[in-house]
Design an enzyme around this catalytic site. Structure first.
Site, PDB file in Angstrom:
ATOM      1  N   VAL A  57      -6.931   0.043  12.612  1.00 42.25           N
ATOM      2  CA  VAL A  57      -8.273   0.024  12.763  1.00 42.25           C
ATOM      3  C   VAL A  57      -8.771  -1.068  13.181  1.00 42.25           C
ATOM      4  O   VAL A  57      -8.064  -2.439  12.981  1.00 42.25           O
ATOM      5  CB  VAL A  57      -9.101   0.362  11.535  1.00 42.25           C
ATOM      6  CG1 VAL A  57      -8.714   1.673  11.039  1.00 42.25           C
ATOM      7  CG2 VAL A  57      -8.810  -0.558  10.460  1.00 42.25           C
ATOM      8  N   GLU A 105      -2.861 -13.323   7.204  1.00 42.08           N
ATOM      9  CA  GLU A 105      -2.463 -13.969   6.069  1.00 42.08           C
ATOM     10  C   GLU A 105      -1.484 -15.093   6.193  1.00 42.08           C
ATOM     11  O   GLU A 105      -1.158 -15.854   5.389  1.00 42.08           O
ATOM     12  CB  GLU A 105      -1.830 -12.937   5.137  1.00 42.08           C
ATOM     13  CG  GLU A 105      -2.867 -11.986   4.590  1.00 42.08           C
ATOM     14  CD  GLU A 105      -3.845 -12.574   3.677  1.00 42.08           C
ATOM     15  OE1 GLU A 105      -3.540 -13.494   2.904  1.00 42.08           O
ATOM     16  OE2 GLU A 105      -5.044 -11.915   3.617  1.00 42.08           O
ATOM     17  N   GLU A 114       0.749  -1.301  -0.007  1.00 42.60           N
ATOM     18  CA  GLU A 114      -0.043   0.006  -0.030  1.00 42.60           C
ATOM     19  C   GLU A 114       0.909   1.328  -0.141  1.00 42.60           C
ATOM     20  O   GLU A 114       0.480   2.218  -0.595  1.00 42.60           O
ATOM     21  CB  GLU A 114      -0.884  -0.107   1.125  1.00 42.60           C
ATOM     22  CG  GLU A 114      -1.907  -0.939   1.004  1.00 42.60           C
ATOM     23  CD  GLU A 114      -2.946  -0.770   0.211  1.00 42.60           C
ATOM     24  OE1 GLU A 114      -3.427   0.423   0.031  1.00 42.60           O
ATOM     25  OE2 GLU A 114      -3.705  -1.481  -0.355  1.00 42.60           O
ATOM     26  N   HIS A 143      -2.058  -8.067   9.857  1.00 40.75           N
ATOM     27  CA  HIS A 143      -2.541  -8.491   8.545  1.00 40.75           C
ATOM     28  C   HIS A 143      -1.935  -9.625   7.860  1.00 40.75           C
ATOM     29  O   HIS A 143      -2.154 -10.372   7.476  1.00 40.75           O
ATOM     30  CB  HIS A 143      -2.867  -7.346   7.499  1.00 40.75           C
ATOM     31  CG  HIS A 143      -3.730  -7.659   6.301  1.00 40.75           C
ATOM     32  ND1 HIS A 143      -3.218  -8.364   5.168  1.00 40.75           N
ATOM     33  CD2 HIS A 143      -4.981  -7.468   6.290  1.00 40.75           C
ATOM     34  CE1 HIS A 143      -3.770  -8.473   4.145  1.00 40.75           C
ATOM     35  NE2 HIS A 143      -5.122  -7.905   4.753  1.00 40.75           N
ATOM     36  N   HIS A 170     -11.119  -7.554   9.520  1.00 37.69           N
ATOM     37  CA  HIS A 170     -10.241  -8.389  10.059  1.00 37.69           C
ATOM     38  C   HIS A 170     -10.460  -8.635  11.626  1.00 37.69           C
ATOM     39  O   HIS A 170     -10.548  -9.726  12.361  1.00 37.69           O
ATOM     40  CB  HIS A 170      -8.898  -7.984   9.644  1.00 37.69           C
ATOM     41  CG  HIS A 170      -8.447  -8.000   8.322  1.00 37.69           C
ATOM     42  ND1 HIS A 170      -8.619  -9.107   7.672  1.00 37.69           N
ATOM     43  CD2 HIS A 170      -8.083  -6.876   7.656  1.00 37.69           C
ATOM     44  CE1 HIS A 170      -8.530  -9.145   6.494  1.00 37.69           C
ATOM     45  NE2 HIS A 170      -8.137  -7.931   6.218  1.00 37.69           N
TER      46      HIS A 170
END
Length: 378
Positions: free
Chosen positions: A321, A290, A185, A259, A325
């Site tokens: 945040v 992941e 990102e 993540h 997830h």
């Protein structure tokens, strides 16, 4: 008479079948419209598509809404209560002035978290930089579309925010990513910003939360230390303990779920585990949704906690945040959620979840403020 009754029954059956088919068709239409805006690219048709799906959803009966099911669509797309969207400020106003601080986040469709986590960071940055105009951009168009369709809140994507800055005559632009690391990102953000370098007198991008990545799992830095201390202190306090050692003595382990990524920056998660170890947090474990790096996969983390002898587990997101997830992959009811997998391991007396993003922790907000100041002071 029997023939008449039979005919009436057949008519009723046909009418019921027709109504059922009509309900399914209406629900399928909405599902297709949702799937059409579940995309990462904005086009000139996007706003019209969003309006169409909202109007189609509102036209459904409650029974029809329950039938909505598509590749990405389900009744929760509109129906799930994630908090009051009116408490969030999209920060997309014009009249910016000559100095803009653009806060770029991945984003979340969970209204409470958007206000308490991303919003809290933005407010802290505005308070620390009163002479600058703080504005927001999200990198996830899927989330932008979802929030606009469900709540009527329009959030700029990065290109829209940069175009807004140009149109407003901004001369000095500082960008503060809320991303955790120098991952995919962040790379995409840098590529986009590169296209606008000649539109401003000065453009600078501040560090993401964990700072520079480093070459291997042993490399840590002051940013990772600050994050490790902040999230552990928050988790310990929320669990009702005075210290991580006190929690460990009670058999409690803290598992922070990130993540994960296939990007080379995935080493950052291993570095965070190294940082926890060096701080003496023996009962703190780093995992990822992941499962990249491999040692952060849920199954590996469960084994590590078991081998360490802890009998109680507290799960908490290692994410800015507490969105999809945290609520689903970590604390959800599905059998593949972390809560379910830890429970299925049948090795722990208790498994609890703390659904709170990093953004609401004051020490994390201070770190973003420091990263921004480092760029502004240059």
């Amino acid at each position: 008479m029997l023939a008449i009754l039979t005919a009436l029954m057949m008519l009723c059956t046909a009418a019921a079948a027709f109504a059922e088919d009509a309900d399914t068709a209406a629900a399928d239409n909405v599902a297709a419209l949702i799937d059409a805006i579940y995309v990462q690219e904005w086009t000139e048709e996007t706003d019209a598509q969003i309006q169409a799906v909202r109007e189609a959803w509102d036209a459904l009966t409650d029974a029809q809404k329950e039938l909505v099911e598509g590749e990405e669509a389900d009744p929760d797309y509109f129906g799930r209560d994630t908090g009051d969207a009116s408490l969030d400020n999209p920060l997309n106003a014009d009249e910016i002035g000559e100095k803009e601080l653009l806060v770029v986040s991945f984003g979340t469709s969970f209204n409470d978290s958007r206000a308490k986590d991303i919003g809290a960071i933005e407010k802290a940055l505005q308070e620390a930089n009163p002479d600058w105009s703080v504005r927001r951009a999200f990198t996830a168009q899927i989330i932008i579309n979802h929030v606009q369709a469900r709540d009527g809140e329009k959030i700029d994507n990065v290109l829209q925010a940069l175009d807004r800055a140009v149109a407003n005559g901004v001369k000095t632009l500082v960008i503060q990513p809320t991303h955790l690391m120098h991952g995919a990102e962040y790379d995409e953000l840098m590529e986009t910003v590169e296209q606008y370098q000649d539109k401003f007198e000065s453009v600078a991008v501040a560090e993401p939360l964990l700072g520079e990545v480093g070459a291997d799992a042993s490399v840590i830095n002051a940013d990772k230390e600050a994050v490790a201390k902040a999230v552990t202190a928050a988790a310990v306090a929320d669990a009702g303990f005075d210290s991580a050692d006190a929690a460990a003595a009670a058999g409690v382990a803290f598992v922070f779920m990130g993540h994960g990524t296939s990007h080379t920056a995935k080493i950052s998660y291993s570095q965070m585990q190294t940082q926890m170890d060096q701080l003496g947090y023996a009962n703190v474990f780093i995992g990822t949704v992941e499962g990249e790096p491999e040692e952060t996969a849920c199954e590996a983390v469960i084994e590590a906690v078991k081998e360490a002898g802890y009998t109680k587990v507290i799960l908490r997101p290692l994410m800015v945040v507490a969105g999809d997830h945290a609520n689903n992959d970590m604390a959800g009811e599905d059998e593949d959620s972390w809560l379910s997998l830890f429970t299925a391991a049948d090795a722990f007396e208790a498994i609890d979840c703390q659904i709170a993003g990093l953004g609401r922790i004051p020490a994390i907000q201070d770190l973003y403020v420091a990263h921004t100041a480092a760029v502004i002071n240059k």
